[in-house]
Design an enzyme around this catalytic site. Structure first.
Site: not given
Ligand code: GLC
Length: 815
Positions: A409, A412, A484
């Site tokens: 995650d 980007e 998200d």
């Molecule tokens: C980002 C991710 C989400 C995750 C959050 C906390 O927003 O897209 O899926 O739960 O970070 O890690």
């Protein structure tokens, strides 16, 4: 003209504009290609295969190396060895070269290139005065926009599937609660499919800088793509079908690796399940409530102060024990892995990274510090091979602890302020490149690091990786989700379109946060979302920190029952889904397909109103309900005949129908003649070998005047190793033939490389109007009174239950 005039009138004012390639001065043929020398620079055109053409603009003193990161490792070499020929012709005005599939020409006067099919139809043609140009570092090409031309692909994009009339860009961006028209988003896939006069072609723009695609936005003259820097290097991919283009694009940028079977199971996530007792409670509740589940995720709270590769010892005092215990009931744990490494001298990973030069730096050599969850953080430079090894080894250590998949995650890369400094320097395998080039590749290299080191450490185990950001070719390493999203009806619909767009862009293993990440779905909306998730390539529920519970049982008993039914349906459909994944790993074809993928010539299949309908493989049409309090569904059925999954009712295609869609129904339709193979449901995907195989045959629709023939493949193996690559899998073909009044299903083992225990076999023939006269099992007569046969005239179903699949060869009946 006007610009020239202005330049003469205002000699002291200098303003930038495009320089064009200009006139062709000379051409030289190369092996299956040509170098076209023009006033302003060169165009290198090269057939990679008979259907794929690479076009590269080379400007004077162009130092920019071409990009190889996204291409399949063996693409350029393997295509060299194919045997096919090109043919060259030249005239006063034009140079042409043809392969067996397409021809390209370039006009001497203006360097305008045209690509033709073998019937002489124009497929893609440059604008007549603006063909190839640049303005400073920006490079750009312009193509004539044809009437009715449609544009699909570009990876993770909102809006309608057809991007005509829009300008979209590629710059991986973390945009929580994005909207339908938010652009760019998390992924960059600079690849699109054009459909012009019914003929499909593809363009892969092989450039990782910020790129822009204009499909007639603000003008009606051209489609165009540009990059703020880097090479104008693109691959033209001939169709003529969308399917051909998608398959060939996967030759170019790679295909998914067959995932482990468990990764196709239901997955449960929230930000965050902690402490350990909470993770155990969730796992136990799934088993108590008889709702299948394979995976529970650990979001950022499992770490010590968000330090990657650590554990919070209060919340998770004995991770290995917890992981092992949960594995006993079939649960796999997948932790989140964010790239940001806390800038903390006391922290081992930070120290290692600094000592071994693993972090992204400014041009003056100072390490860049940005802010993410851990606070001030360093960012590993995954474009450096040594850094990939270092990172991947830490991942493999986590695997050693028993963690089974890895969720990348914030890759980007995201940071607070949303502006990773552009001047930072990346290794880029020794080339030393700026963030401008490397931004969109960050997640790709991070996933590459993860997969490659996992496979090195566990050479016979298929890894599972999930990513938010990505670039073309990401499918080689990782599954993806749509980021998200929001708990709204609009987002459920948007997510379906985004997933379809990803499938067309080479990334079939996709899903969205079921129920929506931000906000809370109504009970009905959650049930509808689970229904979509049940047939999604990737199936995971997820929700935001602090939001109310979002487990399948969190919305009351009625909704829990519906959710159980559909999650079980997913597990029943695993043989069908797994086979689709196998096929996708070989062909690059999407799991979810827009209707027009299967039926390219029917305008209704492109209609905005039906973009939330999709095909699961070639034969199953899904028309999910995406709105609350909607208990009927208007569906468009393309040509052919279709059987309603819920009622067995048969519909003629090429019409809109309205069907019932009770809250516990997912409207699905089976193409006449199709075969769907199911199995007994389980608590988790790799719990046990198949005990009961159920083969639904949707062929017997009372219309027996024409021949109907179909085949369904079933791929089975150990579900986890790479042994299938050495032939250790079983490929069974179920073949159905209906003719006159006879219906025959037969079974043939096409590849017998994997030993399985025998299991029972049930055939369900749908739509059998009357009790059959004659029945034959393995070519011997069988009575309708045989205990293995049952016929239900009300439901128009004929069933036969056999104790051994392996001794089955054929079954036949006559109406
Ligand atoms: C980002 C991710 C989400 C995750 C959050 C906390 O927003 O897209 O899926 O739960 O970070 O890690």
């Amino acid at each position: 003209m006007l610009l020239r005039l202005l330049a003469i009138l205002l000699p002291l004012v200098s303003f930038a504009n495009y320089t064009f390639l200009g006139q062709v001065t000379r051409w030289q043929t190369t092996d299956r290609g040509a170098v076209v020398l023009c006033d302003g620079g060169e165009l290198h055109v090269q057939f990679q295969t008979a259907e794929i053409l690479r076009v590269t603009l080379v400007r004077p003193n162009d130092p920019e190396p071409l990009l190889y990161d996204a291409l399949a490792a063996n693409f350029l070499t393997s295509t060299d060895s194919q045997s096919w020929d090109t043919e060259v012709s030249e005239s006063q005005d034009r140079f042409s070269m043809r392969s067996s599939a397409i021809a390209w020409t370039i006009d001497r006067a203006n360097s305008r290139m045209t690509i033709w099919d073998s019937d002489g139809a124009v497929i893609l043609r440059d604008d007549s005065t603006m063909a190839y140009g640049w303005d400073g570092n920006e490079v750009r090409t312009w193509k004539q926009l044809a009437q009715g031309e449609k544009f699909f692909g570009l990876g993770l994009k909102g809006g309608g599937l057809d991007k005509r009339g829009r300008e979209l860009q590629m710059w991986n961006s973390d945009i929580p609660a994005y909207q339908d028209n938010t652009d760019p988003l998390y992924q960059s896939v600079p690849f699109y499919i054009g459909v012009r006069d019914g003929i499909a072609y593809g363009v892969y723009f092989n450039n990782s800088y910020r790129t822009k695609f204009n499909f007639g936005a603000g003008q009606q003259r051209y489609s165009s793509f540009s990059a703020e820097d880097g090479a104008l290097d693109y691959f033209f991919i001939y169709g003529p079908t969308i399917r051909d283009v998608v398959r060939r694009f996967s030759d170019l940028t790679g295909r998914i690796e067959l995932p482990p079977l468990w990764a196709l199971g239901y997955q449960q996530c929230r930000w965050s399940y902690y402490p350990e007792s909470e993770v155990r409670r969730i796992a136990q509740t799934f088993r108590e409530k008889d709702i299948p589940c394979d995976v529970i995720y650990l979001d950022i709270h499992y770490m010590d102060g968000y330090r990657v590769f650590t554990w919070d010892s209060t919340r998770f005092p004995q991770p290995k024990k917890m992981i092992d215990d949960l594995a006993k009931t079939g649960f796999k744990l997948v932790p989140i892995i964010d790239p940001g490494v806390k800038a903390d001298w006391e922290y081992k990973i930070a120290r290692e990274g600094l000592a071994d030069n693993h972090f992204v730096r400014f041009p003056d050599g100072t390490v860049h510090v940005g802010e993410v969850w851990p606070g001030p953080s360093y960012f590993p430079d995954f474009s450096r091979p040594k850094t990939r090894t270092w990172w991947g080894r830490h991942i493999a250590e986590l695997r050693k602890l028993g963690l089974r998949g890895f969720w990348n995650d914030m890759n980007e890369p995201a940071c607070w302020g949303q502006a990773f400094p552009l001047e930072t320097v990346f290794d880029d395998s020794g080339r030393s490149s700026s963030h401008k080039k490397m931004h969109n590749l960050y997640a790709l290299h991070m996933a590459q690091a993860t997969r490659e080191e996992l496979v090195k450490a566990y050479p016979n185990e298929r890894p599972f990786i999930l990513t938010r950001a990505g670039f073309a070719g990401m499918q080689k390493y990782s599954a993806a989700w749509t980021g998200d999203n929001v708990a709204s009806e609009d987002h459920l619909e948007l997510g379906i379109r985004m997933m379809l767009g990803m499938g067309l862009s080479g990334q079939p293993f996709v899903g969205m946060d079921i129920g929506g990440f931000i906000g809370t779905p109504s009970p009905e909306l959650f049930a509808r979302w689970i229904q979509v998730g049940a047939v999604s390539p990737f199936c995971r529920t997820h929700t935001h920190y602090g939001s109310p519970d979002q487990e399948p049982w969190s919305f009351g008993e009625n909704i829990e029952d519906i959710n159980r039914k559909f999650i079980k349906l997913r597990y029943e459909l695993l043989p069908y889904l797994y086979t689709l994944f196998y096929q996708s790993s070989v062909s690059g074809e999407p799991i979810w397909r827009p209707m027009f993928y299967e039926v390219q010539d029917d305008p209704m299949c492109y209609d905005w109103g039906y973009q939330q309908q999709f095909m699961l493989g070639s034969n199953v049409l899904v028309a999910p309900v995406t709105r609350e309090k909607q208990y009927t569904r208007k569906v468009y059925l393309p040509a052919g005949r279709w059987v309603d999954w819920n009622t067995d009712r048969v519909y003629e295609g090429r019409q809109e129908v309205i069907v019932d869609a009770h809250l516990d129904w997912l409207p699905m339709f089976l193409r006449e003649g199709s075969i769907v193979i199911r199995r007994d449901a389980q608590d988790f995907a790799d719990q046990r070998a198949v005990q009961q195989l159920i083969v639904d045959v949707y062929g017997s629709t009372g219309k027996t005047d024409s021949l109907l023939q179909s085949t369904q493949t079933l791929i089975e193996d150990d579900g986890k190793s790479f042994d299938f690559k050495n032939g250790k899998f079983r490929e069974t073909l179920y073949e159905y033939l209906a003719q006159e009044k006879s219906h025959r299903i037969s079974r043939r083992v096409a590849t017998n490389g994997y030993t399985l225990p025998d299991r029972s076999l049930t055939f369900v023939f749908h739509g059998v109007a009357a009790a059959p006269d004659v029945l034959r099992l393995n070519d011997a007569a069988l009575s309708l009174n045989d205990s293995r046969i049952s016929f239900d005239p009300d439901r128009r179903r004929l069933e036969i239950h056999l104790t051994s699949e392996f001794s089955f060869q054929s079954f036949e009946f006559f109406e």
